[in-house]
Motif scaffolding. Sequence first.
Motif, PDB file in Angstrom:
ATOM      1  N   ILE A   7       0.936  -1.224   0.008  1.00  0.00           N
ATOM      2  CA  ILE A   7       0.060  -0.078  -0.060  1.00  0.00           C
ATOM      3  C   ILE A   7       0.928   1.282  -0.015  1.00  0.00           C
ATOM      4  N   GLY A   8       0.560   2.249  -0.836  1.00  0.00           N
ATOM      5  CA  GLY A   8       1.300   3.536  -1.082  1.00  0.00           C
ATOM      6  C   GLY A   8       2.541   3.255  -1.924  1.00  0.00           C
ATOM      7  N   GLU A   9       2.905   2.383  -2.237  1.00  0.00           N
ATOM      8  CA  GLU A   9       4.311   2.005  -3.228  1.00  0.00           C
ATOM      9  C   GLU A   9       3.964   2.327  -4.437  1.00  0.00           C
ATOM     10  N   GLU A  10       2.728   2.599  -5.086  1.00  0.00           N
ATOM     11  CA  GLU A  10       2.578   2.298  -6.590  1.00  0.00           C
ATOM     12  C   GLU A  10       3.391   3.268  -7.449  1.00  0.00           C
ATOM     13  N   GLN A  11       3.734   4.593  -6.859  1.00  0.00           N
ATOM     14  CA  GLN A  11       4.517   5.495  -7.678  1.00  0.00           C
ATOM     15  C   GLN A  11       5.935   5.211  -7.740  1.00  0.00           C
ATOM     16  N   LEU A  12       6.494   4.599  -6.667  1.00  0.00           N
ATOM     17  CA  LEU A  12       7.771   4.293  -6.506  1.00  0.00           C
ATOM     18  C   LEU A  12       7.999   3.136  -7.460  1.00  0.00           C
ATOM     19  N   LEU A  13       7.284   2.134  -7.260  1.00  0.00           N
ATOM     20  CA  LEU A  13       7.105   0.611  -8.276  1.00  0.00           C
ATOM     21  C   LEU A  13       7.097   1.134  -9.571  1.00  0.00           C
ATOM     22  N   TYR A  14       6.187   2.203 -10.029  1.00  0.00           N
ATOM     23  CA  TYR A  14       6.103   2.567 -11.380  1.00  0.00           C
ATOM     24  C   TYR A  14       6.960   3.095 -11.963  1.00  0.00           C
ATOM     25  N   SER A  15       8.000   4.074 -11.284  1.00  0.00           N
ATOM     26  CA  SER A  15       9.091   4.671 -11.482  1.00  0.00           C
ATOM     27  C   SER A  15      10.130   3.534 -11.901  1.00  0.00           C
ATOM     28  N   GLN A  16      10.379   2.632 -10.875  1.00  0.00           N
ATOM     29  CA  GLN A  16      11.390   1.616 -11.026  1.00  0.00           C
ATOM     30  C   GLN A  16      11.290   0.600 -12.351  1.00  0.00           C
ATOM     31  N   LEU A  17       9.801   0.433 -12.709  1.00  0.00           N
ATOM     32  CA  LEU A  17       9.517  -0.520 -13.773  1.00  0.00           C
ATOM     33  C   LEU A  17       9.601   0.404 -15.075  1.00  0.00           C
ATOM     34  N   LYS A  18       9.368   1.619 -15.123  1.00  0.00           N
ATOM     35  CA  LYS A  18       9.781   2.630 -16.342  1.00  0.00           C
ATOM     36  C   LYS A  18      11.415   2.542 -16.676  1.00  0.00           C
ATOM     37  N   GLU A  19      12.106   2.215 -15.698  1.00  0.00           N
ATOM     38  CA  GLU A  19      13.559   2.077 -16.211  1.00  0.00           C
ATOM     39  C   GLU A  19      13.969   0.855 -16.710  1.00  0.00           C
ATOM     40  N   ILE A  20      13.072  -0.215 -16.812  1.00  0.00           N
ATOM     41  CA  ILE A  20      13.620  -1.242 -17.062  1.00  0.00           C
ATOM     42  C   ILE A  20      13.196  -1.290 -18.831  1.00  0.00           C
ATOM     43  N   PRO A  21      14.267  -1.702 -19.468  1.00  0.00           N
ATOM     44  CA  PRO A  21      14.134  -1.297 -20.977  1.00  0.00           C
ATOM     45  C   PRO A  21      13.024  -2.084 -21.592  1.00  0.00           C
ATOM     46  N   GLU A  22      12.780  -3.343 -21.214  1.00  0.00           N
ATOM     47  CA  GLU A  22      11.793  -4.198 -21.977  1.00  0.00           C
ATOM     48  C   GLU A  22      10.468  -3.892 -21.471  1.00  0.00           C
ATOM     49  N   VAL A  23      10.389  -2.950 -20.452  1.00  0.00           N
ATOM     50  CA  VAL A  23       8.809  -2.512 -20.329  1.00  0.00           C
ATOM     51  C   VAL A  23       8.536  -1.310 -21.383  1.00  0.00           C
ATOM     52  N   LYS A  24       7.584  -1.588 -21.931  1.00  0.00           N
ATOM     53  CA  LYS A  24       7.063  -0.819 -22.912  1.00  0.00           C
ATOM     54  C   LYS A  24       5.803   0.320 -22.597  1.00  0.00           C
ATOM     55  N   SER A  25       5.265  -0.260 -21.586  1.00  0.00           N
ATOM     56  CA  SER A  25       4.032   0.579 -21.045  1.00  0.00           C
ATOM     57  C   SER A  25       3.789   0.197 -19.676  1.00  0.00           C
ATOM     58  N   CYS A  26       3.213   1.292 -18.848  1.00  0.00           N
ATOM     59  CA  CYS A  26       3.253   0.938 -17.544  1.00  0.00           C
ATOM     60  C   CYS A  26       2.074   1.847 -16.841  1.00  0.00           C
ATOM     61  N   LEU A  27       1.155   1.323 -16.325  1.00  0.00           N
ATOM     62  CA  LEU A  27       0.012   1.938 -15.915  1.00  0.00           C
ATOM     63  C   LEU A  27      -0.500   1.721 -14.321  1.00  0.00           C
ATOM     64  N   ILE A  28      -0.785   2.854 -13.595  1.00  0.00           N
ATOM     65  CA  ILE A  28      -1.337   2.438 -12.246  1.00  0.00           C
ATOM     66  C   ILE A  28      -2.625   2.279 -12.360  1.00  0.00           C
ATOM     67  N   THR A  29      -3.211   1.120 -11.574  1.00  0.00           N
ATOM     68  CA  THR A  29      -4.658   1.135 -11.803  1.00  0.00           C
ATOM     69  C   THR A  29      -5.213   0.893 -10.386  1.00  0.00           C
ATOM     70  N   TYR A  30      -6.747   0.624 -10.273  1.00  0.00           N
ATOM     71  CA  TYR A  30      -7.386   0.692  -9.002  1.00  0.00           C
ATOM     72  C   TYR A  30      -8.023  -0.504  -9.118  1.00  0.00           C
ATOM     73  N   GLY A  31      -7.869  -1.375  -7.853  1.00  0.00           N
ATOM     74  CA  GLY A  31      -8.843  -2.456  -8.025  1.00  0.00           C
ATOM     75  C   GLY A  31      -7.755  -3.752  -7.215  1.00  0.00           C
ATOM     76  N   SER A  32      -8.053  -5.007  -7.862  1.00  0.00           N
ATOM     77  CA  SER A  32      -7.248  -5.900  -7.475  1.00  0.00           C
ATOM     78  C   SER A  32      -5.745  -5.793  -7.611  1.00  0.00           C
ATOM     79  N   TYR A  33      -5.416  -5.142  -8.688  1.00  0.00           N
ATOM     80  CA  TYR A  33      -4.020  -5.155  -9.263  1.00  0.00           C
ATOM     81  C   TYR A  33      -3.597  -3.703  -9.000  1.00  0.00           C
TER      82      TYR A  33
END
Length: 71
Positions: A7-33
């Motif tokens: 909980i509360g770590e979505e933005q940090l994790l989003y930023s870290q994922l965007k730094e991985i070259p293979e990640v082409k798209s990343c979205l923060i969502t609300y719900g189960s995931y």
Amino acid sequence: MLISCEIGEEQLLYSQLKEIPEVKSCLITYGSYDIVAEFTTDTPAQMNEVITTKIRKLQKIRSTITLRVIN
């Protein structure tokens, strides 16, 4: 990949994922995931490598579900 994080770590994790070259798209969502990340690789072995050594090693991830799409 569907990702649940602490909980509360979505933005940090989003930023870290965007730094991985293979990640082409990343979205923060609300719900189960909390995050949906799209990444591409050329082979199943590369996909496994990205999942195990880059994504699942990130701190604050609670669980992941990988949905494999073949073009």
